[in-house]
Structures are given as structure tokens and as C-alpha cells.
Design a protein around this motif. Structure first.
Motif, mmCIF file in Angstrom:
data_model
loop_
_atom_site.group_PDB
_atom_site.id
_atom_site.type_symbol
_atom_site.label_atom_id
_atom_site.label_comp_id
_atom_site.label_asym_id
_atom_site.label_seq_id
_atom_site.Cartn_x
_atom_site.Cartn_y
_atom_site.Cartn_z
ATOM 1 N N ILE A 314 0.722 -1.265 0.230
ATOM 2 C CA ILE A 314 0.028 0.134 0.031
ATOM 3 C C ILE A 314 0.967 1.150 -0.005
ATOM 4 N N ARG A 315 2.017 1.248 0.869
ATOM 5 C CA ARG A 315 2.922 2.439 0.880
ATOM 6 C C ARG A 315 3.460 2.628 -0.594
ATOM 7 N N VAL A 316 4.196 1.756 -1.032
ATOM 8 C CA VAL A 316 4.640 1.833 -2.499
ATOM 9 C C VAL A 316 3.725 2.115 -3.437
ATOM 10 N N ALA A 317 2.531 1.705 -3.407
ATOM 11 C CA ALA A 317 1.634 2.101 -4.714
ATOM 12 C C ALA A 317 1.263 3.650 -4.099
ATOM 13 N N ASN A 318 1.250 4.315 -3.000
ATOM 14 C CA ASN A 318 1.033 5.396 -2.595
ATOM 15 C C ASN A 318 2.238 6.386 -3.129
ATOM 16 N N GLY A 319 3.264 5.753 -3.646
ATOM 17 C CA GLY A 319 4.488 6.498 -4.219
ATOM 18 C C GLY A 319 5.694 6.704 -2.961
ATOM 19 N N ASN A 320 5.319 6.120 -1.918
ATOM 20 C CA ASN A 320 6.225 5.958 -0.660
ATOM 21 C C ASN A 320 7.583 5.263 -1.056
ATOM 22 N N GLU A 321 8.835 5.669 -0.611
ATOM 23 C CA GLU A 321 9.887 4.480 -0.670
ATOM 24 C C GLU A 321 9.689 3.378 0.278
ATOM 25 N N LEU A 322 10.153 2.367 -0.115
ATOM 26 C CA LEU A 322 10.210 1.087 0.988
ATOM 27 C C LEU A 322 10.626 1.876 2.213
ATOM 28 N N SER A 323 10.044 1.066 3.144
ATOM 29 C CA SER A 323 10.399 1.369 4.737
ATOM 30 C C SER A 323 11.664 0.807 5.036
ATOM 31 N N VAL A 324 12.138 0.064 4.625
ATOM 32 C CA VAL A 324 13.378 -0.793 4.955
ATOM 33 C C VAL A 324 14.237 -0.751 3.648
ATOM 34 N N LYS A 325 15.458 -1.040 4.242
ATOM 35 C CA LYS A 325 16.516 -1.135 3.101
ATOM 36 C C LYS A 325 17.246 -2.412 3.296
ATOM 37 N N GLN A 326 17.947 -2.891 2.386
ATOM 38 C CA GLN A 326 18.495 -4.222 2.380
ATOM 39 C C GLN A 326 19.184 -4.683 3.608
ATOM 40 N N GLU A 327 19.929 -3.624 3.979
ATOM 41 C CA GLU A 327 21.094 -3.777 4.897
ATOM 42 C C GLU A 327 20.095 -3.891 6.408
ATOM 43 N N ASP A 328 18.845 -3.332 6.306
ATOM 44 C CA ASP A 328 18.156 -3.185 7.427
ATOM 45 C C ASP A 328 17.363 -4.392 8.013
ATOM 46 N N VAL A 329 17.283 -5.368 6.628
ATOM 47 C CA VAL A 329 16.275 -6.581 6.913
ATOM 48 C C VAL A 329 17.389 -7.649 7.597
ATOM 49 N N THR A 330 16.865 -8.027 8.736
ATOM 50 C CA THR A 330 17.411 -9.112 9.437
ATOM 51 C C THR A 330 16.354 -10.418 9.465
ATOM 52 N N PHE A 331 16.905 -11.563 9.654
ATOM 53 C CA PHE A 331 15.945 -12.803 9.686
ATOM 54 C C PHE A 331 16.183 -13.451 11.014
ATOM 55 N N SER A 332 14.978 -13.850 11.704
ATOM 56 C CA SER A 332 15.019 -14.373 12.834
ATOM 57 C C SER A 332 14.197 -15.636 12.870
ATOM 58 N N GLY A 333 14.830 -16.799 13.322
ATOM 59 C CA GLY A 333 13.958 -18.114 13.659
ATOM 60 C C GLY A 333 13.550 -18.585 12.271
ATOM 61 N N HIS A 334 12.469 -19.369 12.510
ATOM 62 C CA HIS A 334 11.714 -20.218 11.502
ATOM 63 C C HIS A 334 10.213 -20.191 11.639
ATOM 64 N N ALA A 335 9.653 -20.071 10.236
ATOM 65 C CA ALA A 335 8.194 -19.806 10.181
ATOM 66 C C ALA A 335 7.693 -21.220 9.193
ATOM 67 N N ILE A 336 6.341 -21.426 9.514
ATOM 68 C CA ILE A 336 5.776 -22.794 8.923
ATOM 69 C C ILE A 336 4.391 -21.985 8.396
ATOM 70 N N GLU A 337 3.713 -22.305 7.349
ATOM 71 C CA GLU A 337 2.333 -22.329 7.047
ATOM 72 C C GLU A 337 1.681 -23.614 6.576
ATOM 73 N N CYS A 338 0.550 -23.822 7.306
ATOM 74 C CA CYS A 338 -0.336 -24.978 6.675
ATOM 75 C C CYS A 338 -1.618 -24.270 6.015
ATOM 76 N N ARG A 339 -1.881 -24.744 4.616
ATOM 77 C CA ARG A 339 -3.250 -24.330 4.097
ATOM 78 C C ARG A 339 -4.270 -25.119 4.569
ATOM 79 N N ILE A 340 -5.371 -24.590 5.054
ATOM 80 C CA ILE A 340 -6.213 -25.396 5.627
ATOM 81 C C ILE A 340 -7.488 -25.275 4.523
ATOM 82 N N ASN A 341 -8.118 -26.308 3.874
ATOM 83 C CA ASN A 341 -9.134 -26.410 2.876
ATOM 84 C C ASN A 341 -10.171 -26.865 3.365
ATOM 85 N N ALA A 342 -11.442 -26.701 3.098
ATOM 86 C CA ALA A 342 -12.534 -27.339 3.158
ATOM 87 C C ALA A 342 -12.820 -28.441 1.935
ATOM 88 N N GLU A 343 -12.130 -29.555 2.466
ATOM 89 C CA GLU A 343 -12.004 -30.625 1.465
ATOM 90 C C GLU A 343 -11.749 -31.930 2.197
#
Length: 455
Positions: A314-343
Motif C-alpha cells: 500500500i505504501r509503495v503504491a502511494n508513491g512512498n519509498e520502501l520503509s526498509v533497506k536491504q541492510e536493515d532486513v534481518t532474519f530471525s527463527g523459522h516459520a511454517i504455514e499450513c493451508r487449511i481447506n474445506a475438502e
């Protein structure tokens, strides 16, 4: 910042966008079909406009009605979510012509990267590795036979305008090629109105690795790491995680750098994903395609990076710069996603629409999120995709994330319809998955045959 945006979608992604917009102080307009009159996104938005009957072609794919709703409501921008019109360059172009901001890349870039043949040519120019394959569209079986002989079997047939697993066939021998080509072409014509195909050498089994990128109109492009999406059924993702256990530090840098290079080459703006196939035996990776939209699995990246991807859109579409630069991005821990379907996984994953009579969503603790548009008493309509929720967890390490997901799925309770919760619980508990020992062949060739033997 925009005063008001229209969400051209439904279900959990519409709810997700409404929540992000509200946190930015932006008003929201929901659209809905007659079948979705009581949907959660309709209740949560500041305004809601019916755009047609139940059939998607008459409502969520009805460009004229959606644009009319945007004009009538005074919305300054349209967020398409994923699916429906999210990668439709005609719709993006119409938005531009009507001075309504499309929250996504330009129509020009969408044409360039949405068509697999064009995307492949651009990636070759950018110096990004691609698999050996046809140089242009393939329209006849005679052409297909000739090209397959040149690049060697096994091959994969893909619809040029494809997506969502449609128009894809794996071919191991020349005897299989003609019927597979005709079937894939017919499926592509029916799904996309375009029967053009292309051919690539098949990297199978492989790891399906995708890199989340963000770009703005000021020339900034960053990556938010990779996701492993190798657990798939019929080319549809079932479970995703970040980071990938198959990638070390050096290879991770190579793949993410290639993704940034790809996005920079096309002057990409907004959120997108560069998808690669990784041949673990050789350590080589190859560009597969680009998704010019937000992905279903974006929350795993949000957990490990701490960046809200939908707000950045939304910010980018509004014409704003990204709120973070590459050097600001840090990664922490581990994440998993499961898709739940009605099936019903026991009956070839047949859809299971109906009324939810009781609902309990898991909660409690740090690092657990459920994205859903369900509520008790809601009737899941039979007209749309069967995904009804996503369970996303984050842990300090992969083991903690796995245990947290098992706990969450054990608590997940939906009555009134059949879901794949138990299937996902068995999958996340499988010794191979726990060990990270899987690739794109695992679900179809190893896990499902055993699962379907069970009573």
C-alpha cells in the motif's frame, strides 16, 4: 496516503488487506457476490458493494462492475490480493486509464513477467539461470516432438499464460508427449483463453524455492529471504516454510541475489516473488516463473523478516519509498504455514462446502497466527477456492516451529464441514518432513500413497 482503497477479492486475503489498511488509517471498500453477502470481509470493511451474482466471471472477475464500484465509492486505489484479477494486465491497464492506482506492478511489467515465455527471455537477458527449453510459443504436437528431442527427456509442458497448476504436464517419453500436449493445451485454452504452450527440461525431483522481493518507484529493490514450497499436490502448494533447510549461506546469497537482479532488470515495483527450481544433486538453480502479486504464503516471510508485506504494498503504491533497506532486513527463527481447506483428503480432496456449525481456532503463545474469514454459523459457498484458513507459526528454530504447528493443528476444530486439518497434522508430523528430507516428489510419490492406505 490514500484515503480509501477497494479490495477486489474475497475470503481471508480480503480480510488481511482490510486489517493492514485500517492499521495505516486507510478506509476500505469491500466487493462481494450475492453468495458472499454474509462474508466476513463484507462486515469488516467500511463500505461494501455487491458486484454481481455467485459466478466469479460475473462478480470477482467482472472488471466493469469492479471499476464502477471503485468510482462510485471514491476509492483511489484497488488491491487485487491473489487470484482473480491480481495478475490480469488488462485490469491493471484499465485502472491506470481511469486514474485509479493498481496496487501491484504496472501492466507493462505484468505482461513481461506474467507470460512465461516473455519472462524466460527477460531472465536470459538479465543473466539469471533458466532451464533449457523452447525459445518461443509452441502450438502444435509436431513442434513439441521436435523441441523435446533437442532438449531431451524428461520434459515439462506449461501453459504460456498459466498459473495455479493449470496447463502443466510432465512427460517422460516420446510416447507420452502427444496426448499430454493435447490435454495440457485444451486445459490451458479453457482456463486462460490461450492455448499457447512452452517446453522445458524437467528438473524433477527438485526443491521449489521462491524469493520474496519488494520494489518501489524510486528504484529500490530488496529481498526478504526465501521460502521452501516443495510440498505440493498436483502442482499446488500445501505447506511452506522459511528459511529452507536445503540451502546454506552461500547458495542462499546466490539465489536471493539472482532474484533481486531479476526484479531490477524489469524495474519491478510492489511485491512479487521469483520462483526457482533447485537441483539438490548439482546445487544448481533455475528460474521458473515470477508471481506479480502477493502470495498466499507471504505470512511466513513476515514472521522471519518482521516486515509487513501488505502494508509495504500500500505504501509503495502511494508513491512512498520502501520503509526498509536491504541492510536493515534481518532474519530471525523459522516459520511454517499450513493451508487449511474445506475438502476431504480421503476422497481425492473433494471440496466440502457447507455451514460451519462450530469453530475453534488455535491461539495463545507467541508466534502463532491464523488468517481466516471463517466464523461460526458461516456457510462456505461452493463457487470458489476451497482454502478457508492459513495457520502460520514462528519459532526460534525449526523444531520449535514444527512443535508449535502440531499443537495448533491439534487445537483446530471446525464442525459442519470436512477439512484437511488431520491431513496437515499427519504431514507436519511425518519423519521425513520433520527431518527436512523432502522435495517436490515427496507428497505425491511417498506421503500420499501411504496416507491413502489408511482407513
Amino acid at each position: 496516503m490514500f484515503n480509501k482503497i477497494l479490495i477486489a477479492n474475497r475470503g481471508e486475503i480480503a480480510v488481511r488487506i482490510i486489517r493492514a489498511a485500517r492499521e495505516l488509517g486507510v478506509g476500505t471498500v469491500a466487493i462481494y457476490s450475492t453468495a458472499d453477502r454474509d462474508a466476513l470481509h463484507v462486515h469488516l470493511a467500511d463500505e461494501a458493494i455487491c458486484v454481481g451474482p455467485a459466478r466469479s466471471t460475473e462478480s470477482y472477475l467482472n472488471m466493469n462492475n469492479i471499476l464502477s464500484a471503485a468510482v462510485a465509492s471514491g476509492a483511489q486505489a484497488i488491491h487485487p490480493g491473489f487470484g482473480f484479477l491480481s495478475e490480469n494486465s488488462k485490469f491493471a491497464r484499465l485502472c491506470e486509464e481511469m486514474n485509479i492506482k493498481f496496487i501491484g506492478p504496472s501492466a507493462k511489467v505484468m505482461d513481461m513477467m506474467g507470460d512465461k515465455i516473455n519472462a524466460r527471455a527477460e531472465m536470459i537477458k538479465a543473466g539469471v539461470p533458466v532451464t533449457p527449453g523452447s525459445e518461443g510459443e509452441v502450438h502444435t504436437t509436431d513442434e513439441a516432438v521436435k523441441i523435446a528431442e533437442e532438449i531431451g527427456y524428461p520434459i515439462i509442458l506449461k501453459a504460456s499464460a498459466g498459473g495455479g497448476g493449470k496447463g502443466i504436464r510432465k512427460v517422460n517419453t516420446v510416447e507420452e508427449l502427444v496426448p499430454a500436449f493435447e490435454a495440457a493445451q485444451a486445459e490451458a485454452q479453457a482456463a486462460f483463453g490461450n492455448g499457447a504452450m512452452f517446453i522445458e527440461r524437467m528438473i524433477f525431483p527438485a526443491r521449489h524455492i521462491e524469493v520474496q522481493i519488494l520494489g518501489d518507484s524510486h528504484g529500490n529493490v530488496i529481498h526478504l529471504g526465501e521460502r521452501d514450497c516443495s510440498l505440493q499436490r498436483n502442482n499446488q502448494k500445501v505447506l511452506e516454510e522459511s528459511p529452507s533447510v536445503a540451502i546454506g549461506h552461500t547458495l542462499r546469497n546466490e539465489i536471493t541475489s539472482a532474484a533481486v537482479k531479476a526484479a531490477q532488470h524489469v524495474s519491478y515495483e510492489n511485491a512479487g516473488t521469483i520462483e526457482f527450481l533447485l537441483d539438490e544433486s548439482s546445487g544448481k538453480f533455475y528460474f521458473m516463473e515470477m508471481n506479480t502479486r502477493v502470495q498466499v504464503e507471504h505470512p511466513v516471510t513476515e514472521f522471519v523478516s518482521g516486515v509487513d508485506i501488505v502494508k509495504e504494498q500500500i505504501r509503495v503504491a502511494n508513491g512512498n519509498e520502501l520503509s526498509v533497506k536491504q541492510e536493515d532486513v534481518t532474519f530471525s527463527g523459522h516459520a511454517i504455514e499450513c493451508r487449511i481447506n474445506a475438502e476431504n483428503p480421503k476422497f481425492n480432496f473433494a471440496p466440502s462446502p457447507g455451514k460451519i456449525t462450530n469453530l475453534f481456532l488455535p491461539g495463545g503463545g507467541v508466534g502463532l497466527r491464523v488468517d481466516s474469514a471463517m466464523y461460526s454459523g458461516y456457510t462456505i459457498p461452493p463457487y470458489y477456492d476451497s482454502m478457508i484458513a492459513k495457520v502460520i507459526v514462528h519459532g526460534e528454530n525449526r523444531f520449535e516451529a514444527l512443535m508449535k504447528m502440531q499443537r495448533a493443528l491439534l487445537e483446530f476444530d471446525v464442525e459442519g464441514v470436512t477439512t484437511n486439518v488431520d491431513f496437515q497434522l499427519e504431514l507436519i508430523s511425518d519423519p521425513h518432513v520433520v527431518a527436512g528430507d523432502y522435495d517436490t516428489s515427496f507428497l505425491g510419490n511417498v506421503f500420499l500413497p501411504e496416507y491413502q492406505k489408511e482407513d
